[in-house]
Motif scaffolding. Structure first.
Motif, PDB file in Angstrom:
ATOM      1  N   VAL A  50       6.824 -22.935 -21.709  1.00 47.70           N
ATOM      2  CA  VAL A  50       7.450 -22.411 -20.490  1.00 47.70           C
ATOM      3  C   VAL A  50       8.258 -21.170 -20.869  1.00 47.70           C
ATOM      4  O   VAL A  50       9.234 -21.267 -21.615  1.00 47.70           O
ATOM      5  CB  VAL A  50       8.357 -23.476 -19.837  1.00 47.70           C
ATOM      6  CG1 VAL A  50       9.057 -22.906 -18.606  1.00 47.70           C
ATOM      7  CG2 VAL A  50       7.543 -24.712 -19.462  1.00 47.70           C
TER       8      VAL A  50
ATOM      9  N   ARG B 218       1.855 -27.441 -12.573  1.00 49.11           N
ATOM     10  CA  ARG B 218       1.569 -26.534 -13.675  1.00 49.11           C
ATOM     11  C   ARG B 218       2.698 -25.502 -13.733  1.00 49.11           C
ATOM     12  O   ARG B 218       2.813 -24.630 -12.883  1.00 49.11           O
ATOM     13  CB  ARG B 218       0.225 -25.845 -13.453  1.00 49.11           C
ATOM     14  CG  ARG B 218      -0.974 -26.783 -13.557  1.00 49.11           C
ATOM     15  CD  ARG B 218      -1.194 -27.282 -14.974  1.00 49.11           C
ATOM     16  NE  ARG B 218      -1.466 -26.177 -15.882  1.00 49.11           N
ATOM     17  CZ  ARG B 218      -2.686 -25.738 -16.197  1.00 49.11           C
ATOM     18  NH1 ARG B 218      -3.753 -26.322 -15.673  1.00 49.11           N
ATOM     19  NH2 ARG B 218      -2.840 -24.733 -17.028  1.00 49.11           N
ATOM     20  N   VAL B 219       3.547 -25.619 -14.745  1.00 50.82           N
ATOM     21  CA  VAL B 219       4.713 -24.736 -14.878  1.00 50.82           C
ATOM     22  C   VAL B 219       4.429 -23.724 -15.982  1.00 50.82           C
ATOM     23  O   VAL B 219       4.261 -24.091 -17.146  1.00 50.82           O
ATOM     24  CB  VAL B 219       5.990 -25.536 -15.200  1.00 50.82           C
ATOM     25  CG1 VAL B 219       7.183 -24.593 -15.313  1.00 50.82           C
ATOM     26  CG2 VAL B 219       6.240 -26.597 -14.133  1.00 50.82           C
TER      27      VAL B 219
ATOM     28  N   LYS C  56       7.088 -31.093 -14.208  1.00 51.25           N
ATOM     29  CA  LYS C  56       5.976 -31.437 -15.082  1.00 51.25           C
ATOM     30  C   LYS C  56       5.550 -32.885 -14.892  1.00 51.25           C
ATOM     31  O   LYS C  56       4.348 -33.208 -14.894  1.00 51.25           O
ATOM     32  CB  LYS C  56       6.360 -31.184 -16.544  1.00 51.25           C
ATOM     33  CG  LYS C  56       6.368 -29.707 -16.925  1.00 51.25           C
ATOM     34  CD  LYS C  56       6.393 -29.559 -18.443  1.00 51.25           C
ATOM     35  CE  LYS C  56       5.979 -28.157 -18.846  1.00 51.25           C
ATOM     36  NZ  LYS C  56       5.728 -28.033 -20.288  1.00 51.25           N
TER      37      LYS C  56
ATOM     38  N   GLN D 119       7.896 -25.774 -25.084  1.00 52.90           N
ATOM     39  CA  GLN D 119       7.117 -26.538 -24.100  1.00 52.90           C
ATOM     40  C   GLN D 119       6.052 -25.684 -23.419  1.00 52.90           C
ATOM     41  O   GLN D 119       5.354 -26.145 -22.519  1.00 52.90           O
ATOM     42  CB  GLN D 119       8.039 -27.103 -23.019  1.00 52.90           C
ATOM     43  CG  GLN D 119       9.111 -28.045 -23.520  1.00 52.90           C
ATOM     44  CD  GLN D 119      10.061 -28.447 -22.402  1.00 52.90           C
ATOM     45  OE1 GLN D 119       9.652 -28.733 -21.276  1.00 52.90           O
ATOM     46  NE2 GLN D 119      11.350 -28.460 -22.707  1.00 52.90           N
TER      47      GLN D 119
ATOM     48  N   VAL E  60      12.574 -28.557 -14.740  1.00 52.98           N
ATOM     49  CA  VAL E  60      11.304 -28.404 -15.438  1.00 52.98           C
ATOM     50  C   VAL E  60      10.715 -29.769 -15.771  1.00 52.98           C
ATOM     51  O   VAL E  60       9.501 -30.008 -15.600  1.00 52.98           O
ATOM     52  CB  VAL E  60      11.483 -27.556 -16.715  1.00 52.98           C
ATOM     53  CG1 VAL E  60      10.206 -27.570 -17.566  1.00 52.98           C
ATOM     54  CG2 VAL E  60      11.845 -26.124 -16.347  1.00 52.98           C
ATOM     55  N   ARG E  61      11.556 -30.688 -16.221  1.00 56.27           N
ATOM     56  CA  ARG E  61      11.073 -32.033 -16.572  1.00 56.27           C
ATOM     57  C   ARG E  61      10.459 -32.720 -15.349  1.00 56.27           C
ATOM     58  O   ARG E  61       9.365 -33.288 -15.431  1.00 56.27           O
ATOM     59  CB  ARG E  61      12.242 -32.867 -17.113  1.00 56.27           C
ATOM     60  CG  ARG E  61      11.864 -34.304 -17.478  1.00 56.27           C
ATOM     61  CD  ARG E  61      13.092 -35.131 -17.802  1.00 56.27           C
ATOM     62  NE  ARG E  61      14.033 -35.182 -16.692  1.00 56.27           N
ATOM     63  CZ  ARG E  61      13.870 -35.959 -15.617  1.00 56.27           C
ATOM     64  NH1 ARG E  61      12.794 -36.754 -15.508  1.00 56.27           N
ATOM     65  NH2 ARG E  61      14.773 -35.964 -14.650  1.00 56.27           N
TER      66      ARG E  61
END
Length: 755
Positions: free
Chosen positions: A395, A348-349, A343, A393, A339-340
């Motif tokens: 998410v 766009r997560v 991003k 975050q 995820v890091r």
């Protein structure tokens, strides 16, 4: 001249014969081997279908048409026509019976969720007499006989349908038959579409289609993987007619529709759709009563809305429209790092999909899961903390569940299998023991969804385990594999087999409600005609990591098209495909270009969700360093389309009109409607994806009007088929020049830095 002795001459001749003899031997060997191979392949399981063909239709002397309020039956002498408000809703085929009957046995060969029906018809009734057509209140009743020994009486009661069109109840009182057939006339050569999710051409003319829920197969004709799957896994290669969702539902190019009422018992019965004759469409259903819904409209979209009727469909949670739902597994650290990195790369997560939350196991097919439905403390020791961090975050976390349980002896947590077995909540085999179904490397047993107590218990498992700790949704897998010889709490598995996905969907819905998740995001691959009220989303199942129309990227579009006109308003596929196989002669793995092009298709879908596949280590992923730039661009296109897509989702949820749709839905009876390699997102956005490796152009069949590329601004004349540039990263997507959405979409793309 030197003479050659007779002995020398004969020796030379013998030497010259040897190559010819070797060639002859080789040819004979090849022919014998080919004959043996053909004989061997004939031992692979396959469908054996037999549908009754209509014969002559006769009207008894004096029988004529009649009217009952606003509905009318018109008798032409060679056919019957039904109308409502002076609109033709249905017509029988000319000079052919529209009711048939059969007595037959249906046996099933089955293996690991694959089923092959074997139909043996012992008697058939094909010639029809109409003895009476009379009005009774607001109904019209058609009565008559099917000629045979004995004659079979039938009654067809026609009444107005609340959502438009007509309700027809066709029944027989004869115990001599076990299947009824209903024939619908169509203009010769006009197309027919639907029958659930069919991974085939949108026009399904010329087919004999079994209406049976089952595994779709691996390859489905693409070689060599289909042959390998057939040879090593007993028919697992599949065929074009195999699908997770086969429905007795269709529409035609005459803009008329027929379906069995979704809530009727016979809607789940085994049946056969027969489109082999160009002037009719037949449904043969193993039931002595058929509740049919007949519809007609001026526009294809209105026809679909009328056929699907006023159903309260769950809305898709708004967060799903923010960007990519990335499929990632392998433990907490990997999820956080993925995820890091995404991003940081500008992706766009919107969410993560963590299917191995319960732990993983390795089989000959690849990476599989522990079906225990509790977090694995080794891979995810801080599961609740991880879900909370991601939520902070923006998410969301989604996971995975299916209706099976596997014995978790020796693993941490509660052994739900042992608990269910002790309470009698599992389906049983002929010996009364939990039915162990081979999953390819391990066994598992289905929860008995005919048992109210078992369904209540499993819905609580979903609420308190699957949806615990902030999880907001999940893939609801399987449900197509109920064995035909299972022992159930109640009911016959042969008549419940096609209904099992509905029972599964109701259990999942109850679990979401018990968890207080009113916006629960669930997606199913198996379906029944009446699941629209239970789940907001479907997916097309397990495509190969290829481009093909048999079982790859192109096939996922074909499945979406037919499912869309059959009631699946919101459908999507695994970005990148799922099935990766080393078939010796060919190793099926994702190419970088396939992954990028699949992402471009997903950018114009209803959700954008990736899958690592069954062999993650051997396949490229959307989060790999070489792929993140393409992933970021596709996710931003998806995000830019969110305002427009919201209106499309509203229409799909309200009216049942598919969001991702074949051109036919918007522009029937045009040349553009013949193109199976393009689609519309809603009414406005036309997309022609690149579906072959190395291509940098797309062939677009433009409907009438002037069409503008939303990325380049270039205009194209409608009513023509044109090759347009489609370099990687710039999908061929268009909006009509006079459509108010064109400037809005272009502005949104610029705001996301993708135009």
């Amino acid at each position: 001249m030197r003479r050659v002795s007779t002995a020398v001459f004969r020796a030379r001749r013998r030497r010259r014969r040897w190559p010819r003899r070797l060639l002859v031997c080789f040819v004979v060997f090849v022919l014998v081997a080919a004959a043996g191979l053909i004989s061997w392949t004939r031992t692979f399981p396959s469908d054996d279908l037999d549908a009754v063909q209509p014969a002559r239709l006769t009207f008894a002397p004096g029988v004529g048409g009649t009217r009952a309020q606003n509905i009318e039956a018109v008798v032409f002498g060679d056919r019957l026509q039904l109308q409502r408000d002076n609109r033709v809703v249905w017509t029988s085929p000319t000079n052919q019976s529209f009711v048939t009957a059969a007595r037959s046995t249906v046996a099933y060969d089955e293996h690991r969720g694959y089923f092959w029906p074997q139909v043996d018809t012992t008697r058939s009734w094909t010639a029809q007499t109409v003895d009476s057509v009379r009005a009774e209140g607001n109904r019209i009743i058609v009565g008559g006989r099917l000629k045979g020994s004995p004659d079979v009486p039938y009654t067809m009661t026609v009444s107005p349908r609340g959502a438009g069109g007509l309700d027809v109840l066709l029944t027989t009182t004869s115990n001599a038959v076990d299947a009824l057939g209903f024939q619908t006339g169509r203009t010769r050569g006009r197309g027919v579409h639907g029958f659930g999710e069919q991974f085939d051409s949108f026009d399904l003319s010329g087919r004999l289609i079994p209406l049976l829920v089952r595994e779709q197969g691996v390859g489905r004709g693409e070689q060599p993987v289909t042959f390998l799957a057939d040879a090593t896994q007993r028919g697992a290669g599949g065929a074009r007619s195999m699908t997770y969702a086969a429905y007795p539902t269709f529409v035609t190019d005459d803009l008329r529709g027929v379906r069995l009422a979704p809530s009727s018992p016979e809607a789940g019965a085994f049946g056969i759709a027969d489109t082999r004759n160009s002037d009719r469409v037949g449904l043969q259903i193993w039931s002595r009563s058929l509740h049919l819904e007949l519809t007609s409209a001026d526009f294809a979209s209105d026809l679909l809305a009328q056929q699907q009727g006023p159903v309260t469909r769950p809305t898709l949670a708004k967060w799903t429209q923010d960007g990519l739902i990335v499929g990632v597994q392998g433990g907490s650290a990997k999820v956080r790092d993925t995820v890091r990195r995404l991003k940081a790369a500008g992706v766009r997560v919107a969410g993560v999909w963590i299917q191995d939350w319960t732990g993983g196991r390795t089989t000959s097919f690849g990476d599989r899961l522990w079906w225990t439905w509790q977090p694995d403390p080794e891979r995810y020791p801080d599961w609740k903390q991880l879900v909370g961090e991601l939520q902070a975050q923006g998410v969301r976390t989604t996971t995975y569940v299916n209706p099976f349980l596997t014995d978790a002896s020796g693993r941490p947590g509660t052994n739900l299998y042992a608990q269910a077995a002790a309470r009698g909540y599992l389906i049983r085999d002929v010996d009364g023991q939990p039915y162990q179904q081979d999953q390819g490397g391990f066994s598992a047993t289905m929860v008995d969804l005919t048992n109210p107590a078992a369904r209540q218990w499993f819905s609580q498992v979903i609420a308190h385990h699957v949806l615990a700790d902030g999880v907001v949704g999940f893939m609801a897998d399987f449900a197509e594999g109920l064995p035909m010889d299972a022992r159930l709490h109640s009911g016959d598995p042969r008549t419940l087999h096609n209904r099992w996905p509905k029972l599964w969907a109701e259990t999942v819905k109850a679990g979401c409600a018990a968890a207080g998740r009113t916006d629960c995001v669930t997606w199913f691959r198996s379906g029944t005609p009446d699941m629209a009220s239970d789940t907001p989303l479907f997916w097309t199942g397990d495509q190969l990591v290829t481009w093909s129309t048999d079982d790859g990227l192109a096939s996922s579009l074909l499945g979406t098209f037919s499912a869309g006109v059959s009631g699946w308003a919101l459908d999507h596929s695994d970005l990148g495909g799922y099935t990766s196989v080393d078939a010796v002669a060919k190793n099926y793995v994702r190419s970088p270009e396939l992954l990028q092009r699949w992402g471009e298709v997903a950018a114009f879908g209803v959700v954008m969700r990736s899958h690592e596949g069954n062999r993650p280590a051997q396949n490229l992923q959307v989060y790999d360093p070489t792929q993140v730039a393409a992933t970021a661009r596709s996710s931003r296109i998806f995000a830019a389309l969110a305002p427009y897509r919201a209106t499309v989702l509203d229409e799909a949820t309200r009216d049942g009109i598919p969001a991702v749709r074949h051109t036919w839905v918007n522009w029937p009876n045009t040349t553009a409607a013949a193109n199976d390699r393009q689609f519309f997102l809603g009414q406005s956005v036309l997309v022609a994806p690149v579906l072959s490796e190395g291509s940098r152009t797309a062939t677009v069949s433009f409907p009438p009007g002037t069409w503008v590329n939303i990325f380049t601004g270039r205009s194209y004349a409608g009513g023509a088929t044109t090759n347009v540039p489609a370099p990687l990263g710039t999908p061929a997507a268009f909006v009509r020049a006079d459509d108010p959405w064109l400037p809005k979409i272009q502005a949104a793309l610029r705001a996301q830095s993708v135009r």
